[in-house]
Design a protein around this motif. Structure first.
Motif, PDB file in Angstrom:
ATOM      1  N   VAL A   7       0.838  -1.201   0.000  1.00  0.00           N
ATOM      2  CA  VAL A   7       0.000   0.000   0.000  1.00  0.00           C
ATOM      3  C   VAL A   7       0.874   1.253   0.000  1.00  0.00           C
ATOM      4  CG1 VAL A   7      -1.676   1.327   1.355  1.00  0.00           C
ATOM      5  CG2 VAL A   7      -1.978  -1.132   1.058  1.00  0.00           C
ATOM      6  N   GLN A   8       1.951   1.215   0.762  1.00  0.00           N
ATOM      7  CA  GLN A   8       2.856   2.364   0.821  1.00  0.00           C
ATOM      8  C   GLN A   8       3.434   2.666  -0.568  1.00  0.00           C
ATOM      9  OE1 GLN A   8       6.117   1.858   3.522  1.00  0.00           O
ATOM     10  NE2 GLN A   8       6.892   3.925   3.201  1.00  0.00           N
ATOM     11  N   ARG A   9       3.857   1.639  -1.275  1.00  0.00           N
ATOM     12  CA  ARG A   9       4.428   1.846  -2.615  1.00  0.00           C
ATOM     13  C   ARG A   9       3.368   2.339  -3.591  1.00  0.00           C
ATOM     14  NH1 ARG A   9       8.208   3.861  -5.580  1.00  0.00           N
ATOM     15  NH2 ARG A   9       8.521   2.767  -7.543  1.00  0.00           N
ATOM     16  N   ILE A  10       2.165   1.805  -3.513  1.00  0.00           N
ATOM     17  CA  ILE A  10       1.070   2.273  -4.374  1.00  0.00           C
ATOM     18  C   ILE A  10       0.818   3.753  -4.121  1.00  0.00           C
ATOM     19  CG2 ILE A  10      -1.414   2.103  -4.815  1.00  0.00           C
ATOM     20  CD1 ILE A  10      -1.142  -0.937  -4.277  1.00  0.00           C
ATOM     21  N   ASN A  11       0.810   4.146  -2.856  1.00  0.00           N
ATOM     22  CA  ASN A  11       0.580   5.553  -2.510  1.00  0.00           C
ATOM     23  C   ASN A  11       1.718   6.449  -2.985  1.00  0.00           C
ATOM     24  OD1 ASN A  11      -1.902   5.051  -1.360  1.00  0.00           O
ATOM     25  ND2 ASN A  11      -1.068   4.771   0.681  1.00  0.00           N
ATOM     26  N   GLU A  12       2.955   5.962  -2.882  1.00  0.00           N
ATOM     27  CA  GLU A  12       4.098   6.732  -3.394  1.00  0.00           C
ATOM     28  C   GLU A  12       3.943   6.996  -4.892  1.00  0.00           C
ATOM     29  OE1 GLU A  12       7.632   4.505  -2.555  1.00  0.00           O
ATOM     30  OE2 GLU A  12       7.449   4.773  -0.384  1.00  0.00           O
ATOM     31  N   LEU A  13       3.578   5.965  -5.617  1.00  0.00           N
ATOM     32  CA  LEU A  13       3.396   6.117  -7.054  1.00  0.00           C
ATOM     33  C   LEU A  13       2.217   7.037  -7.376  1.00  0.00           C
ATOM     34  CD1 LEU A  13       4.121   2.456  -8.182  1.00  0.00           C
ATOM     35  CD2 LEU A  13       5.567   4.461  -8.580  1.00  0.00           C
ATOM     36  N   ALA A  14       1.173   6.986  -6.582  1.00  0.00           N
ATOM     37  CA  ALA A  14       0.018   7.865  -6.802  1.00  0.00           C
ATOM     38  C   ALA A  14       0.408   9.326  -6.585  1.00  0.00           C
ATOM     39  CB  ALA A  14      -1.125   7.476  -5.869  1.00  0.00           C
ATOM     40  N   ARG A  15       1.190   9.585  -5.522  1.00  0.00           N
ATOM     41  CA  ARG A  15       1.652  10.962  -5.276  1.00  0.00           C
ATOM     42  C   ARG A  15       2.546  11.445  -6.414  1.00  0.00           C
ATOM     43  NH1 ARG A  15       1.558   9.177  -0.020  1.00  0.00           N
ATOM     44  NH2 ARG A  15       3.706   8.422  -0.046  1.00  0.00           N
ATOM     45  N   LYS A  16       3.445  10.588  -6.859  1.00  0.00           N
ATOM     46  CA  LYS A  16       4.342  10.968  -7.946  1.00  0.00           C
ATOM     47  C   LYS A  16       3.549  11.245  -9.217  1.00  0.00           C
ATOM     48  CE  LYS A  16       8.489   9.900 -10.448  1.00  0.00           C
ATOM     49  NZ  LYS A  16       9.365   8.923 -10.993  1.00  0.00           N
ATOM     50  N   GLN A  17       2.521  10.446  -9.471  1.00  0.00           N
ATOM     51  CA  GLN A  17       1.678  10.646 -10.654  1.00  0.00           C
ATOM     52  C   GLN A  17       1.061  12.042 -10.632  1.00  0.00           C
ATOM     53  OE1 GLN A  17       0.963   8.995 -13.469  1.00  0.00           O
ATOM     54  NE2 GLN A  17      -0.529  10.530 -14.068  1.00  0.00           N
ATOM     55  N   LYS A  18       0.579  12.455  -9.484  1.00  0.00           N
ATOM     56  CA  LYS A  18      -0.048  13.780  -9.364  1.00  0.00           C
ATOM     57  C   LYS A  18       0.970  14.906  -9.519  1.00  0.00           C
ATOM     58  CE  LYS A  18      -3.805  12.312  -6.381  1.00  0.00           C
ATOM     59  NZ  LYS A  18      -4.399  12.414  -5.036  1.00  0.00           N
ATOM     60  N   GLU A  19       2.180  14.684  -8.997  1.00  0.00           N
ATOM     61  CA  GLU A  19       3.182  15.749  -8.997  1.00  0.00           C
ATOM     62  C   GLU A  19       3.927  15.881 -10.324  1.00  0.00           C
ATOM     63  OE1 GLU A  19       5.635  14.700  -5.680  1.00  0.00           O
ATOM     64  OE2 GLU A  19       4.076  15.192  -4.214  1.00  0.00           O
ATOM     65  N   THR A  20       4.496  14.781 -10.814  1.00  0.00           N
ATOM     66  CA  THR A  20       5.359  14.868 -11.993  1.00  0.00           C
ATOM     67  C   THR A  20       5.011  13.894 -13.094  1.00  0.00           C
ATOM     68  OG1 THR A  20       6.938  13.307 -11.016  1.00  0.00           O
ATOM     69  CG2 THR A  20       7.317  15.634 -10.580  1.00  0.00           C
ATOM     70  N   GLY A  21       4.159  12.941 -12.810  1.00  0.00           N
ATOM     71  CA  GLY A  21       3.840  11.908 -13.787  1.00  0.00           C
ATOM     72  C   GLY A  21       4.725  10.689 -13.587  1.00  0.00           C
ATOM     73  N   LEU A  22       4.345   9.596 -14.210  1.00  0.00           N
ATOM     74  CA  LEU A  22       5.067   8.338 -14.060  1.00  0.00           C
ATOM     75  C   LEU A  22       5.698   7.932 -15.381  1.00  0.00           C
ATOM     76  CD1 LEU A  22       2.477   6.231 -12.017  1.00  0.00           C
ATOM     77  CD2 LEU A  22       4.479   7.433 -11.133  1.00  0.00           C
ATOM     78  N   THR A  23       6.791   7.206 -15.264  1.00  0.00           N
ATOM     79  CA  THR A  23       7.389   6.609 -16.451  1.00  0.00           C
ATOM     80  C   THR A  23       6.559   5.388 -16.843  1.00  0.00           C
ATOM     81  OG1 THR A  23       8.826   5.128 -15.206  1.00  0.00           O
ATOM     82  CG2 THR A  23       9.690   7.330 -15.710  1.00  0.00           C
ATOM     83  N   LYS A  24       6.860   4.841 -18.010  1.00  0.00           N
ATOM     84  CA  LYS A  24       6.144   3.647 -18.461  1.00  0.00           C
ATOM     85  C   LYS A  24       6.359   2.501 -17.474  1.00  0.00           C
ATOM     86  CE  LYS A  24       5.772   0.418 -22.275  1.00  0.00           C
ATOM     87  NZ  LYS A  24       6.316  -0.021 -23.559  1.00  0.00           N
ATOM     88  N   GLU A  25       7.584   2.340 -16.982  1.00  0.00           N
ATOM     89  CA  GLU A  25       7.901   1.265 -16.040  1.00  0.00           C
ATOM     90  C   GLU A  25       7.143   1.446 -14.726  1.00  0.00           C
ATOM     91  OE1 GLU A  25      10.336   3.094 -17.596  1.00  0.00           O
ATOM     92  OE2 GLU A  25      10.886   1.592 -19.095  1.00  0.00           O
ATOM     93  N   GLU A  26       7.070   2.682 -14.258  1.00  0.00           N
ATOM     94  CA  GLU A  26       6.350   2.955 -13.003  1.00  0.00           C
ATOM     95  C   GLU A  26       4.858   2.720 -13.170  1.00  0.00           C
ATOM     96  OE1 GLU A  26       9.209   6.285 -10.904  1.00  0.00           O
ATOM     97  OE2 GLU A  26       7.844   6.913 -12.500  1.00  0.00           O
ATOM     98  N   THR A  27       4.321   3.066 -14.319  1.00  0.00           N
ATOM     99  CA  THR A  27       2.904   2.827 -14.597  1.00  0.00           C
ATOM    100  C   THR A  27       2.612   1.329 -14.588  1.00  0.00           C
ATOM    101  OG1 THR A  27       2.797   4.839 -15.925  1.00  0.00           O
ATOM    102  CG2 THR A  27       1.024   3.239 -16.226  1.00  0.00           C
ATOM    103  N   GLU A  28       3.496   0.541 -15.190  1.00  0.00           N
ATOM    104  CA  GLU A  28       3.330  -0.910 -15.190  1.00  0.00           C
ATOM    105  C   GLU A  28       3.464  -1.476 -13.783  1.00  0.00           C
ATOM    106  OE1 GLU A  28       6.259  -2.258 -17.994  1.00  0.00           O
ATOM    107  OE2 GLU A  28       5.137  -1.482 -19.713  1.00  0.00           O
ATOM    108  N   GLU A  29       4.422  -0.954 -13.015  1.00  0.00           N
ATOM    109  CA  GLU A  29       4.596  -1.404 -11.633  1.00  0.00           C
ATOM    110  C   GLU A  29       3.343  -1.119 -10.817  1.00  0.00           C
ATOM    111  OE1 GLU A  29       7.365  -0.601  -7.668  1.00  0.00           O
ATOM    112  OE2 GLU A  29       7.602   0.682  -9.429  1.00  0.00           O
ATOM    113  N   ARG A  30       2.802   0.096 -10.990  1.00  0.00           N
ATOM    114  CA  ARG A  30       1.593   0.475 -10.257  1.00  0.00           C
ATOM    115  C   ARG A  30       0.437  -0.454 -10.593  1.00  0.00           C
ATOM    116  NH1 ARG A  30      -1.252   6.067 -11.612  1.00  0.00           N
ATOM    117  NH2 ARG A  30      -1.520   4.852 -13.501  1.00  0.00           N
ATOM    118  N   ALA A  31       0.278  -0.799 -11.844  1.00  0.00           N
ATOM    119  CA  ALA A  31      -0.807  -1.704 -12.254  1.00  0.00           C
ATOM    120  C   ALA A  31      -0.633  -3.076 -11.620  1.00  0.00           C
ATOM    121  CB  ALA A  31      -0.852  -1.811 -13.769  1.00  0.00           C
TER     122      ALA A  31
END
Length: 64
Positions: A7-31
């Protein structure tokens, strides 16, 4: 990975998405992380449902 770190990692990625966006790898990791989380929720919910015992069923069994 335990559920809290998941959950912590999912939330980190969600915050990053809102702030700067995610790379393709991060988007796949989040999924993948979200799917693991949902599988865990479904498994726990199913387990809870399977452990339910109806009172009416217990009464019928005692009468027989």
């Amino acid at each position: 990975m335990d559920i809290d770190s998941l959950v912590q990692r999912i939330n980190e990625l969600a915050r990053k998405q809102k702030e700067t966006g995610l790379t393709k790898e991060e988007t796949e990791e989040r999924a993948k992380l979200r799917e693991r989380y949902l599988q865990n929720v479904r498994r726990n919910f199913k387990s809870q449902l399977e452990s339910i015992e109806w009172v009416e069923d217990q009464k019928d069994t005692k009468r027989k």
